[in-house]
Scaffold this active site. Structure first.
Site, PDB file in Angstrom:
ATOM      1  CG  PHE A   1      19.449 -36.909  38.374  1.00  0.00           C
ATOM      2  CD1 PHE A   1      20.582 -36.929  39.178  1.00  0.00           C
ATOM      3  CD2 PHE A   1      18.230 -36.587  38.962  1.00  0.00           C
ATOM      4  CE1 PHE A   1      20.498 -36.643  40.527  1.00  0.00           C
ATOM      5  CE2 PHE A   1      18.135 -36.303  40.309  1.00  0.00           C
ATOM      6  CZ  PHE A   1      19.279 -36.331  41.098  1.00  0.00           C
TER       7      PHE A   1
ATOM      8  CG  ASN B   1      10.207 -32.833  46.669  1.00  0.00           C
ATOM      9  OD1 ASN B   1       9.602 -31.844  46.273  1.00  0.00           O
ATOM     10  ND2 ASN B   1      11.351 -32.730  47.303  1.00  0.00           N
ATOM     11  CG  ASP B   2       7.680 -30.193  48.892  1.00  0.00           C
ATOM     12  OD1 ASP B   2       8.425 -30.851  49.624  1.00  0.00           O
ATOM     13  OD2 ASP B   2       8.063 -29.233  48.199  1.00  0.00           O
TER      14      ASP B   2
ATOM     15  CG  ASP C   1       9.185 -25.459  45.660  1.00  0.00           C
ATOM     16  OD1 ASP C   1       9.885 -25.006  44.752  1.00  0.00           O
ATOM     17  OD2 ASP C   1       9.572 -26.345  46.444  1.00  0.00           O
TER      18      ASP C   1
ATOM     19  CE  LYS D   1      10.856 -32.932  51.804  1.00  0.00           C
ATOM     20  NZ  LYS D   1      10.847 -31.965  50.691  1.00  0.00           N
TER      21      LYS D   1
ATOM     22  CG  ASP E   1      10.844 -28.203  50.140  1.00  0.00           C
ATOM     23  OD1 ASP E   1      11.736 -28.991  50.469  1.00  0.00           O
ATOM     24  OD2 ASP E   1      10.778 -27.657  49.032  1.00  0.00           O
TER      25      ASP E   1
ATOM     26  N   GLY F   1      15.771 -32.303  51.581  1.00  0.00           N
ATOM     27  CA  GLY F   1      16.585 -33.382  51.035  1.00  0.00           C
ATOM     28  C   GLY F   1      18.062 -33.052  51.026  1.00  0.00           C
ATOM     29  CG  ASP F   2      19.597 -29.127  50.540  1.00  0.00           C
ATOM     30  OD1 ASP F   2      19.752 -29.668  49.441  1.00  0.00           O
ATOM     31  OD2 ASP F   2      19.188 -27.969  50.676  1.00  0.00           O
TER      32      ASP F   2
ATOM     33  NE  ARG G   1      22.307 -36.126  51.987  1.00  0.00           N
ATOM     34  CZ  ARG G   1      22.843 -35.749  50.832  1.00  0.00           C
ATOM     35  NH1 ARG G   1      22.042 -35.459  49.809  1.00  0.00           N
ATOM     36  NH2 ARG G   1      24.134 -35.644  50.681  1.00  0.00           N
TER      37      ARG G   1
END
Length: 1185
Positions: free
Chosen positions: A585, A859-860, A856, A836, A425, A724-725, A830
């Protein structure tokens, strides 16, 4: 009174609580999955109804109970085929077929199984102690008549009313009824659930908020109907009937077990879920079972040895049957000493086939010593000790966070030395996840003069040196506020009022101060304000607003209050905005909004979100700054910054009332499409926005990341980044951490072509999918062709999330993997959490190599569990990743030592230890087989029963364990200095079939040499000065002495790094053998049998015994010594050359050291070493030109 009522009304809007009955929205209640009925505060009156089929609050995390421990633990042990085999042979030992006594056969099994069961028992007892502490915690429970009495957690029942006080944990899943605050809010810390330290806000129904004293619960009655127990931490659907009214319940009223009450004096709650029905326990599933590749191969070797064992027994039995049938030829007896004319069934020539079958069973028991019975338990002991070394390594301790490395499982230590690919990540793993506000764009003007690490890396990439000198660095060294690194004299210190668009800047900064869910904490002594925010990003925004003069300092459920500089009065004024709604969000919306009423009565919607969703929501009439803002956002992304777009709009009263009605209805809906309904309503109002600008925050690289990536690349480990960037951000972070370099050719797979954009505008989903899939396939094929056309060049593959979705399809994924494996670096942008995990599975299964995932955040988790080894970073995103990982570390840089040192050592130790185990058992088993063959396969063992029993568990096991725990082929310093050593594990050079068979062959040769030299030396010559010949007891004891000496001396030759413990175990094993001979031989002959005084009276006084032992040991070890000498002298491997540095004292010989060092720098395309080499080559090329 009216004011309080109005506040509560707005609060209900904020959290979407509806007061009146709404039968039409509760269609699922009472149906499948929503059948739970809780009668609150019945005090046992409706026990039959209330508690039917509901779990009590006693929690048990143990694997066993006192009743089930023995049968369940035994079942677990005998699931292993080796243990089951020894159980069968132990049972057969009680029959006349046994070649040894039953006690001597069953004792090793009892010792091995017992040791493992004791380990299991201790671990389970520790879990039981933790359970006991939790179950006996105290909580106040309503006992009737408004009185609350203390009770243990385990005695709680569904429907009980409890009172939880500040800093106490919630004992069960509770429905919040009221609190010490007037508007019935409370603050909750959920660290035990998700690891997050930020506080969550909870609030009860308005209907129960006034029941906030003990005495008021005397007559309280309510019935809750809700969902059945499930593992979803963030959802809750139900209704409460109270005072003949029906109210909808949401997650906002649910307090989860093991959360902690913070900043609130007390709360009252009704118990909804207890014990194993609570959501936290429902989530506590066991991690997926992982076994190392070495363990799997070891099982295959065990099966091979079983095959050899049965083959030997089968061949010997056939031979025995043939010979037995020929024993009696008329009146002539070939083996007269067996009395074939008057023998039992085991030697009866007339029943030779049956005798052969019985011999087969005897041989299966006799040859069982080919199988190392203590191997499994020895490996478990070694792995546990190896994990302790990892946990105690001070070089992997992070002082800042006070967190050491923590191996959460001991099953995979050797797997750390075999990693082929690392999937990482980015945010919080390669970077700090400590956000700093550094730049912004307001009204089309860029502000902020800070320099990011990525910009520095880009400058080096272009110019070969850092153009941002120390002067620039010193200019901003005074900015010591965490989360804030912004400097621009145009808008700091109130100078923004002089800017051309000061009104836009004011709105921009107000939005930063208002549009969030942060909770302020004001220090009463200093007046300093700190913030509890849900994410580092949000904290950075609020801090930036404060530092720029818009200080948010107070929040209630209906208002936010901040101080700002008023341009008109030139003074600092306080403003309070009425907070009406928060549109939260999530990863789908990618934005957050608040609806407020300002001090002038205007209704405002303030919104911040990702550029991918915000620009399309702008009003056509309010796009005057869009082009410049887009340019600035791209510049910020190029600088490795995370960006958000800020916008707002004014609402009229009618528009807001229509929205609020629909929004409240959607929030109160109890149906499967509730989230879609909410999304539809918010989409309608979050439109026609007026652009204010964009923010840019920096997430710095962690300390040592470029160096670590460089060293891992030198070790031959491939590194992929899944983030995700945005693509631009990911690429520039790649340059900053040396994953990418100048001159590396980039293969970019994206779905931004005109053809696809046109299809998206047309809106036909099938057409979009078809065109996109074809595009991805073409780009993959083109990339492969590019690599094949120029294999000498270095390539980097960069793919976005949309393209990845098609690349992972079954008909495309193999081509995608082939392309990715051919590239030096892979960056997936993204990427969703599911993607992943799918990429991890593809790499693991597609390459067949060992894959490590490191992350970390929550989402991982899927990625960590899917990989062969999951590494969790114990950072600031909570502990979900750590709790799902196999090993936890505090910083990415510790991965270097974890793999190159501990991984290398563990792999080498375990591989050598297992090979040695097979070697020593082959030596022993070979002598047993040859002696039985020498005695016509009669089932006669060469050794005394107790010699057989103690060989594996006393005389030879401890040296092997010491090898597995303490051996070091090279020091930690040399492991890091010569990273190519790591390739031993990646290529599995130490545990491939060839090496294992070479150890077995060594054992076979040693066994043959021992047997024949002992036989020829002792038979038929006289053994002592009295002329006595050596009998079976002398022959057995002598041969056994040679075996013990040989296998322990072989261990001494194999050890690379001697410690005192290894000396004690190796030479102590030999000493114990002689001590055992003396003590056991001194026992009565009925006990010691063939060992009766054999050493004291026969072996020790005879020079022949000592000469034979010395000669046989030397002869047995000569083949190994010669092989190693020739290999080291004429064919030294890279590993051998590094060892020469250490053993020959050449660590201070710079010339030799540099020569070996150069061989360790493999041809790699990743890391700053590769960048340096590439730059040197380019310079040489220019010189040649």
């Amino acid at each position: 009174m009216g004011k309080d009522k109005r506040k509560k009304m707005h609060l209900s809007k904020m959290y979407s609580i509806r007061r009146n009955g709404f039968e039409e929205d509760l269609s699922q209640i009472g149906g499948k999955g929503f059948s739970r009925v809780v009668h609150c505060n019945e005090n046992g009156g409706l026990e039959g109804i209330n508690l039917q089929n509901y779990a009590d609050n006693y929690v048990r995390s143990t694997k066993y109970t006192p009743v089930t421990f023995l049968p369940k633990s035994l079942f677990e042990q005998f699931r292993r085929v080796a243990n089951f085999y020894f159980l069968v042979t132990g049972i057969l030992a009680f029959t006349p077929l046994a070649p040894y006594s039953a006690v001597s056969a069953i004792l090793p099994l009892i010792v091995v199984i017992g040791a493992t069961m004791v380990k299991e028992g201790i671990e389970d007892w520790q879990r039981q102690q933790q359970d006991h502490e939790v179950n006996n915690r105290i909580v106040k429970v309503h006992s009737g008549r408004g009185d609350f009495a203390t009770s243990q957690w385990k005695k709680l029942k569904v429907g009980d009313i409890v009172k939880v006080e500040k800093d106490e944990f919630f004992p069960a899943d509770l429905l919040l009824l009221s609190s010490s605050y007037e508007d019935a809010i409370c603050y909750v810390e959920t660290m035990n659930l998700d690891g997050e330290t930020n506080l969550k806000l909870k609030q009860s129904l308005d209907a129960t908020s006034s029941i906030n004293e003990d005495s008021k619960f005397n007559n309280f009655k309510a019935t809750v109907k809700c969902e059945d127990p499930n593992a979803s931490l963030y959802t809750f659907v139900g209704t409460m009937n109270f005072q003949e009214q029906r109210y909808a319940l949401s997650p906002q009223q649910l307090l989860l077990r093991d959360s902690k009450l913070r900043n609130t004096d007390y709360i009252y709650g009704a118990v909804i879920f207890t014990g194993h029905d609570t959501k936290v326990i429902q989530n506590s599933t066991d991690p997926p079972s992982k076994r190392s590749k070495i363990e799997k191969r070891m099982d295959s070797i065990i099966y091979f040895l079983f095959f050899v064992l049965f083959l030997m027994a089968f061949v010997g039995s056939i031979y025995f049957g043939v010979v037995t049938k020929d024993d009696l030829d008329g009146s002539r007896m070939k083996r007269w000493y067996l009395r074939p004319d008057d023998s039992d069934i085991y030697f009866d020539p007339d029943q030779a086939p049956l005798a052969a079958i019985f011999h087969f069973l005897t041989a299966v028991m006799l040859y069982s010593y080919l199988i190392p019975i203590s191997l499994y338990v020895s490996i478990e002991i070694v792995k546990v000790l190896q994990t302790i070394f990892i946990n105690k390594d001070v070089h992997m301790y992070d002082e800042e966070s006070d967190k050491p490395a923590h191996a959460r499982t001991s099953n995979l230590t050797e797997e750390l030395g075999q990693i082929d690919t690392i999937l990482s990540d980015k945010t919080g793993t390669l970077t700090c996840n400590s956000m700093e506000f550094i730049k912004c764009s307001v009204a089309g003007t860029a502000y902020g003069r800070g320099v990011t690490e990525v910009e520095r890396a880009m400058a080096k990439r272009v110019n070969g040196e850092d153009r941002f000198d120390e002067i620039v660095t010193e200019a901003y060294s005074h900015l010591s506020v965490k989360g804030y690194k912004f400097e621009d004299e145009r808008i700091t210190n109130g100078r923004w009022v002089n800017e051309p668009h000061s009104d836009v800047i004011q709105k921009f900064l107000r939005l930063l101060a208002i549009c969030h869910t942060a909770i302020p904490d004001v220090d009463e002594e200093t007046g300093k304000v700190t913030y509890e925010a849900e994410s580092p990003d949000e904290s950075a925004f609020v801090i930036a607003a404060r530092e720029l003069g818009f200080e948010f300092y107070k929040r209630t459920q209906t208002s936010v209050t901040f101080k700002e500089f008023d341009p008109k009065s030139k003074k600092r004024v306080e403003r309070s905005y009425e907070l009406l709604n928060i549109l939260e969000f999530n990863s789908t919306r990618k934005r957050m909004s608040v609806i407020v009423r300002d001090d002038e009565g205007k209704l405002l919607l303030l919104c911040k979100g990702a550029d991918s969703v915000m620009f399309e929501r702008l009003s056509k009439k309010a796009r005057q700054f869009e082009e410049k803002t887009r340019d600035h956002v791209h510049e910020y992304a190029d600088a490795g910054l995370r960006t958000l777009i800020l916008a707002y709009r004014e609402l009229n009263e009618k528009e807001y009332e229509e929205f609020n009605e629909k929004f409240t209805e959607a929030k109160n809906s109890v149906s499967a499409d509730r989230d879609d309904m909410i999304s539809e309503v918010t989409d309608q109002i979050e439109n026609d926005l007026i652009l204010l600008g964009a923010t840019a925050i920096e997430d710095k690289l962690q300390k040592g990341v470029p160096e670590t990536i460089d060293k891992l690349a030198q070790a031959g480990i491939k590194i992929w980044v899944l983030t995700g960037d945005k693509m631009e951000t990911a690429i520039n972070i790649g340059f900053a951490c040396s994953l990418l370099r100048q001159g590396m050719k980039q293969i970019v797979i994206t779905l931004e072509s005109p053809e696809i954009i046109a299809a998206e505008k047309a809106g036909d989903k099938n057409s979009i999918a078809k065109v996109s899939k074809n595009s991805v396939q073409k780009q993959i094929a083109a990339g492969k062709a590019q690599i094949y056309a120029s294999k000498s060049d270095a390539y980097a593959l960069i793919i976005d999330g949309k393209s990845l979705a098609y690349a992972l399809n079954d008909d495309t994924k193999n081509e995608f993997l082939e392309l990715a494996v051919g590239c030096a670096s892979v960056i997936c942008c993204r990427s969703s959490p599911k993607q992943k995990a799918l990429v991890t599975r593809l790499v693991k299964e597609g390459t067949g190599k060992t894959v490590l995932a490191i992350g970390d955040g929550a989402n991982d988790v899927g990625m960590l569990q899917e990989a062969d080894i999951g590494i969790g970073i114990s950072g600031v995103e909570g502990m979900q990743a750590v709790m799902s990982s196999d090993i936890a570390i505090a910083q990415f840089r510790f991965l270097e030592r974890l793999l190159l040192v501990h991984g290398h050592w563990s792999y080498r130790r375990i591989s050598s230890m297992i090979s040695y185990f097979f070697y020593k058992n082959i030596v022993f088993g070979t002598t047993i087989f040859l002696y039985e063959a020498y005695t016509s396969f009669s089932g006669q063992p060469a050794y005394n029963d107790w010699y057989l029993t103690l060989y594996n568990i006393v005389f030879t096991s401890l040296p092997a364990i010491a090898l597995g725990v303490f051996d070091q082929d090279v020091s930690a310093r040399l492991c890091l200095k010569f990273p190519l050593l790591y390739q031993e594990g990646v290529q599995n050079t130490l545990f491939r079939w060839r090496r294992v068979f070479s150890w077995m062959l060594n054992g076979l040769f040693s066994g043959i040499i021992i047997f024949f030299l002992c036989m020829k030396s002792l038979n038929p010559d006289s053994y002592d000065k009295n002329g006595k010949t050596a009998g079976m007891e002398i022959m057995g004891a002598t041969m056994y002495s040679c075996v013990v000496w040989v296998v322990n001396c072989q261990m001494a030759l194999a050890v690379s790094y001697f410690t005192l413990i290894q000396h004690i175990f190796i030479w102590g094993g030999i000493f114990l053998w002689y001590l055992f001979l003396i003590v056991y031989g001194a026992l009565p002959s009925s006990v010691s049998t063939t060992a009766y005084k054999v050493f004291v009276e026969t072996l020790a006084p005879a020079p022949t015994y000592w000469l034979v032992t010395l000669f046989v040991v030397i002869a047995s070890l000569i083949p190994y010594i010669c092989f190693k000498a020739v290999q080291m002298r004429f064919y030294p491997g890279y590993h051998g050359m590094v060892q020469w540095i250490r053993h020959e004292g050449r660590a201070n010989d710079p010339e030799y050291f540099q020569m070996v060092r150069q061989q360790s720098i493999r041809t790699t395309n990743v890391g700053f070493t590769a960048r340096s080499i590439a730059r040197d080559k380019e310079f040489e090329w220019h010189l040649e030109r």
